[in-house]
Design a protein around this motif. Structure first.
Motif, PDB file in Angstrom:
ATOM      1  N   THR A  73       0.998  -1.218   0.100  1.00 23.76           N
ATOM      2  CA  THR A  73      -0.098  -0.032  -0.115  1.00 23.76           C
ATOM      3  C   THR A  73       0.909   1.366  -0.080  1.00 23.76           C
ATOM      4  O   THR A  73       0.522   2.085  -0.564  1.00 23.76           O
ATOM      5  N   ASP A  74       1.914   1.273   0.787  1.00 26.27           N
ATOM      6  CA  ASP A  74       2.819   2.472   0.637  1.00 26.27           C
ATOM      7  C   ASP A  74       3.389   2.582  -0.657  1.00 26.27           C
ATOM      8  O   ASP A  74       3.489   3.648  -1.161  1.00 26.27           O
ATOM      9  N   ARG A  75       3.621   1.670  -1.462  1.00 27.88           N
ATOM     10  CA  ARG A  75       4.118   1.632  -2.841  1.00 27.88           C
ATOM     11  C   ARG A  75       3.106   2.210  -3.673  1.00 27.88           C
ATOM     12  O   ARG A  75       3.602   3.049  -4.566  1.00 27.88           O
ATOM     13  N   VAL A  76       2.079   1.944  -3.704  1.00 27.44           N
ATOM     14  CA  VAL A  76       1.074   2.315  -4.535  1.00 27.44           C
ATOM     15  C   VAL A  76       0.434   3.725  -4.252  1.00 27.44           C
ATOM     16  O   VAL A  76       0.422   4.471  -5.052  1.00 27.44           O
ATOM     17  N   LEU A  77       0.438   4.219  -2.834  1.00 28.34           N
ATOM     18  CA  LEU A  77       0.112   5.533  -2.463  1.00 28.34           C
ATOM     19  C   LEU A  77       1.160   6.445  -2.938  1.00 28.34           C
ATOM     20  O   LEU A  77       1.072   7.712  -3.040  1.00 28.34           O
ATOM     21  N   ALA A  78       2.323   5.743  -3.018  1.00 27.42           N
ATOM     22  CA  ALA A  78       3.560   6.610  -3.409  1.00 27.42           C
ATOM     23  C   ALA A  78       3.676   6.790  -5.041  1.00 27.42           C
ATOM     24  O   ALA A  78       4.672   7.757  -5.515  1.00 27.42           O
ATOM     25  N   GLY A  79       2.578   6.007  -5.612  1.00 25.92           N
ATOM     26  CA  GLY A  79       2.516   6.391  -6.953  1.00 25.92           C
ATOM     27  C   GLY A  79       3.105   5.367  -8.127  1.00 25.92           C
ATOM     28  O   GLY A  79       2.895   5.282  -9.260  1.00 25.92           O
ATOM     29  N   GLU A  80       3.488   4.110  -7.483  1.00 28.57           N
ATOM     30  CA  GLU A  80       4.035   3.086  -8.229  1.00 28.57           C
ATOM     31  C   GLU A  80       2.903   2.293  -8.848  1.00 28.57           C
ATOM     32  O   GLU A  80       1.649   2.442  -8.298  1.00 28.57           O
ATOM     33  N   ASP A  81       3.022   1.813 -10.081  1.00 25.17           N
ATOM     34  CA  ASP A  81       1.904   1.099 -10.793  1.00 25.17           C
ATOM     35  C   ASP A  81       2.192  -0.456 -10.469  1.00 25.17           C
ATOM     36  O   ASP A  81       3.105  -0.943 -11.148  1.00 25.17           O
ATOM     37  N   LEU A  82       1.605  -0.923  -9.599  1.00 25.73           N
ATOM     38  CA  LEU A  82       1.895  -2.404  -9.165  1.00 25.73           C
ATOM     39  C   LEU A  82       0.880  -3.386  -9.771  1.00 25.73           C
ATOM     40  O   LEU A  82      -0.464  -2.830  -9.631  1.00 25.73           O
ATOM     41  N   PRO A  83       1.001  -4.656 -10.183  1.00 22.75           N
ATOM     42  CA  PRO A  83      -0.159  -5.579 -10.241  1.00 22.75           C
ATOM     43  C   PRO A  83      -0.862  -5.836  -9.169  1.00 22.75           C
ATOM     44  O   PRO A  83      -0.344  -5.635  -8.075  1.00 22.75           O
ATOM     45  N   ARG A  84      -1.966  -6.437  -9.535  1.00 25.00           N
ATOM     46  CA  ARG A  84      -2.877  -6.938  -8.144  1.00 25.00           C
ATOM     47  C   ARG A  84      -2.151  -7.792  -7.354  1.00 25.00           C
ATOM     48  O   ARG A  84      -1.209  -8.715  -7.797  1.00 25.00           O
ATOM     49  N   SER A  85      -2.294  -7.567  -6.174  1.00 20.62           N
ATOM     50  CA  SER A  85      -1.563  -8.507  -5.093  1.00 20.62           C
ATOM     51  C   SER A  85      -2.458  -9.770  -4.690  1.00 20.62           C
ATOM     52  O   SER A  85      -3.693  -9.661  -4.522  1.00 20.62           O
ATOM     53  N   THR A  86      -1.695 -10.812  -4.629  1.00 21.09           N
ATOM     54  CA  THR A  86      -2.420 -12.218  -4.034  1.00 21.09           C
ATOM     55  C   THR A  86      -2.546 -12.052  -2.573  1.00 21.09           C
ATOM     56  O   THR A  86      -3.286 -13.103  -1.952  1.00 21.09           O
ATOM     57  N   MET A  87      -1.617 -11.187  -1.961  1.00 21.15           N
ATOM     58  CA  MET A  87      -1.461 -11.021  -0.491  1.00 21.15           C
ATOM     59  C   MET A  87      -3.162 -10.960   0.231  1.00 21.15           C
ATOM     60  O   MET A  87      -3.449 -11.351   1.022  1.00 21.15           O
ATOM     61  N   HIS A  88      -3.954 -10.125  -0.655  1.00 32.85           N
ATOM     62  CA  HIS A  88      -5.331  -9.908  -0.277  1.00 32.85           C
ATOM     63  C   HIS A  88      -6.097 -11.396  -0.308  1.00 32.85           C
ATOM     64  O   HIS A  88      -7.159 -11.465   0.691  1.00 32.85           O
ATOM     65  N   LEU A  89      -5.838 -12.033  -1.100  1.00 33.34           N
ATOM     66  CA  LEU A  89      -6.673 -13.196  -1.210  1.00 33.34           C
ATOM     67  C   LEU A  89      -6.052 -14.120   0.229  1.00 33.34           C
ATOM     68  O   LEU A  89      -7.021 -14.864   0.796  1.00 33.34           O
ATOM     69  N   TYR A  90      -5.095 -14.021   0.708  1.00 33.17           N
ATOM     70  CA  TYR A  90      -4.473 -14.749   2.070  1.00 33.17           C
ATOM     71  C   TYR A  90      -5.508 -14.019   3.170  1.00 33.17           C
ATOM     72  O   TYR A  90      -5.885 -14.649   4.047  1.00 33.17           O
ATOM     73  N   TYR A  91      -5.426 -12.589   3.133  1.00 31.33           N
ATOM     74  CA  TYR A  91      -6.232 -12.003   4.060  1.00 31.33           C
ATOM     75  C   TYR A  91      -7.552 -12.208   4.228  1.00 31.33           C
ATOM     76  O   TYR A  91      -8.195 -12.718   5.378  1.00 31.33           O
ATOM     77  N   ILE A  92      -8.167 -12.511   2.963  1.00 35.74           N
ATOM     78  CA  ILE A  92      -9.672 -12.775   3.000  1.00 35.74           C
ATOM     79  C   ILE A  92      -9.861 -14.299   3.414  1.00 35.74           C
ATOM     80  O   ILE A  92     -10.823 -14.510   4.276  1.00 35.74           O
ATOM     81  N   GLY A  93      -8.886 -15.064   3.160  1.00 36.34           N
ATOM     82  CA  GLY A  93      -8.782 -16.621   3.736  1.00 36.34           C
ATOM     83  C   GLY A  93      -9.100 -16.770   5.149  1.00 36.34           C
ATOM     84  O   GLY A  93      -9.743 -17.414   5.757  1.00 36.34           O
ATOM     85  N   LEU A  94      -8.169 -16.107   5.613  1.00 38.14           N
ATOM     86  CA  LEU A  94      -7.872 -15.985   7.006  1.00 38.14           C
ATOM     87  C   LEU A  94      -8.980 -15.236   7.577  1.00 38.14           C
ATOM     88  O   LEU A  94      -9.700 -15.550   8.844  1.00 38.14           O
ATOM     89  N   GLU A  95      -9.605 -14.187   6.852  1.00 41.18           N
ATOM     90  CA  GLU A  95     -11.068 -13.501   7.429  1.00 41.18           C
ATOM     91  C   GLU A  95     -12.210 -14.724   7.756  1.00 41.18           C
ATOM     92  O   GLU A  95     -12.808 -14.706   8.602  1.00 41.18           O
ATOM     93  N   ALA A  96     -12.186 -15.386   6.706  1.00 41.49           N
ATOM     94  CA  ALA A  96     -13.220 -16.285   6.264  1.00 41.49           C
ATOM     95  C   ALA A  96     -12.986 -17.391   7.446  1.00 41.49           C
ATOM     96  O   ALA A  96     -13.945 -17.923   8.230  1.00 41.49           O
ATOM     97  N   ALA A  97     -11.914 -17.725   7.699  1.00 42.59           N
ATOM     98  CA  ALA A  97     -11.713 -18.883   8.811  1.00 42.59           C
ATOM     99  C   ALA A  97     -11.796 -18.209  10.135  1.00 42.59           C
ATOM    100  O   ALA A  97     -12.534 -18.830  11.002  1.00 42.59           O
TER     101      ALA A  97
END
Length: 143
Positions: free
Chosen positions: A103-127
């Motif tokens: 998020t720091d990098r995106v907010l600093a203006g970098e154009d990054l591909p979608r992150s799969t890390m969100h999927l881990y967070y969502i999976g842990l939230e569901a669990a």
């Protein structure tokens, strides 16, 4: 389990569960559908909201832990409490730290591909949702 600690833990678990459901599974995905909310604005809002949620979750987790320890828990209550705490710790220590760096990098203006890390967070939230629901039910039965 002793009645007063069980009642306290039950109330806190269901409040915690409601917060996770409301923020992670309702607010978070919907904010990106609002007019004028682009990726950077959504990430900025999400960072603030999830920082607050996670701080409250730490507080709820501590209250539940103390109530369960003091309340002489059943085996299932102890195990589900431990699992909920491990999931929360994993989210905060492993996943959120990586998401924050991205998020720091995106907010600093970098154009990054979608992150799969969100999927881990969502999976842990569901669990965590499943574990908190099971814990709340076990506490109701044990209390």
């Amino acid at each position: 389990m002793n009645a007063v600690p069980a009642a306290l833990a039950t109330a806190v678990v269901f409040i915690w569960l409601g917060m996770v459901l409301g923020i992670s599974f309702l607010e978070a995905p919907l904010k990106f559908r609002a007019p004028g909310v682009d990726l950077r604005v959504g990430l900025g809002i999400g960072r603030i909201v999830f920082r607050a949620l996670n701080l409250v979750e730490i507080g709820w987790a501590l209250v539940v832990l103390v109530a369960v320890v003091v309340g002489e828990p059943t085996g299932s209550v102890a195990a589900l409490t431990a699992v909920a705490l491990v999931i929360l710790a994993g989210q905060l220590v492993v996943v959120r730290l990586r998401l924050n760096r991205r998020t720091d990098r995106v907010l600093a203006g970098e154009d990054l591909p979608r992150s799969t890390m969100h999927l881990y967070y969502i999976g842990l939230e569901a669990a965590k949702v499943l574990v908190l629901a099971a814990l709340g039910i076990c506490l109701l039965v044990a209390g």
